[in-house]
Scaffold this motif. Sequence first.
Motif, PDB file in Angstrom:
ATOM      1  N   LEU A   1       7.618   6.205  49.576  1.00  0.00           N
ATOM      2  CA  LEU A   1       6.598   5.344  48.968  1.00  0.00           C
ATOM      3  C   LEU A   1       7.208   4.506  47.844  1.00  0.00           C
TER       4      LEU A   1
ATOM      5  N   LEU B   1       0.098   6.209  46.791  1.00  0.00           N
ATOM      6  CA  LEU B   1      -0.816   7.169  47.407  1.00  0.00           C
ATOM      7  C   LEU B   1      -2.043   7.290  46.508  1.00  0.00           C
TER       8      LEU B   1
ATOM      9  N   TYR C   1      -0.550  17.907  44.292  1.00  0.00           N
ATOM     10  CA  TYR C   1      -1.343  16.677  44.153  1.00  0.00           C
ATOM     11  C   TYR C   1      -2.336  16.747  43.003  1.00  0.00           C
TER      12      TYR C   1
END
Length: 178
Positions: free
Chosen positions: A92, A99, A151
């Motif tokens: 990414l 994200l 996360y």
Amino acid sequence: PGVGKGTQAKILSKMLNVRHLSTGEILRDEIKKNTKIGKIAKSFIDYGNLVPDDLILNIISEEISAQISNKGYLLDGFPRTIPQATGFDNLLNKINHNLNAAINLTANEDELIKRILERGKFSGRSDESVNIVRKRQKIYWAQTAPLIKYYKGKNILKNIDGIGKVEEITKNILEIIC
Ligand code: AMP
């Protein structure tokens, strides 16, 4: 496994008009076509094991660099391990993508096993027998559940109750991500 992530991902990607990328589906497709990747994947999937991280990361990086739409994409069943998540973060960074959310669909484990076994009667999937399903759950807790903390630490974790009506779960996810 069995929480309905594939069902929700299909509905949401259609509604949001974004690409749906399911590593499980990509692998099952490779198995059907009897490719080299398919043969390797089958030797893990049939026993309820996760496919090696490098193979999965290669698939994802090919799919994502090939995809040109800047509307975004919805990943289903990926990342499944911490090394996949860190590898994905590197990708990414490289392509300057962000994200936005990691959705954690939650459910009681006995309920999930019941659901998968029910689905297995019709799905024809090789990994939906009792023993393999229990093994997949065990592997989930050992290798995938640590992503919840990962996360959460990045402030993008969204917990959603995965038990209930399909439409209601979709609505709850949409409320959180839109
Ligand atoms: P799913 O359709 O997401 O439930 O995936 C079915 C099976 O494919 C899993 O039990 C794994 O064996 C394999 N698989 C799918 N996605 C991944 C992934 N991200 N990493 C490793 N194995 C995967």
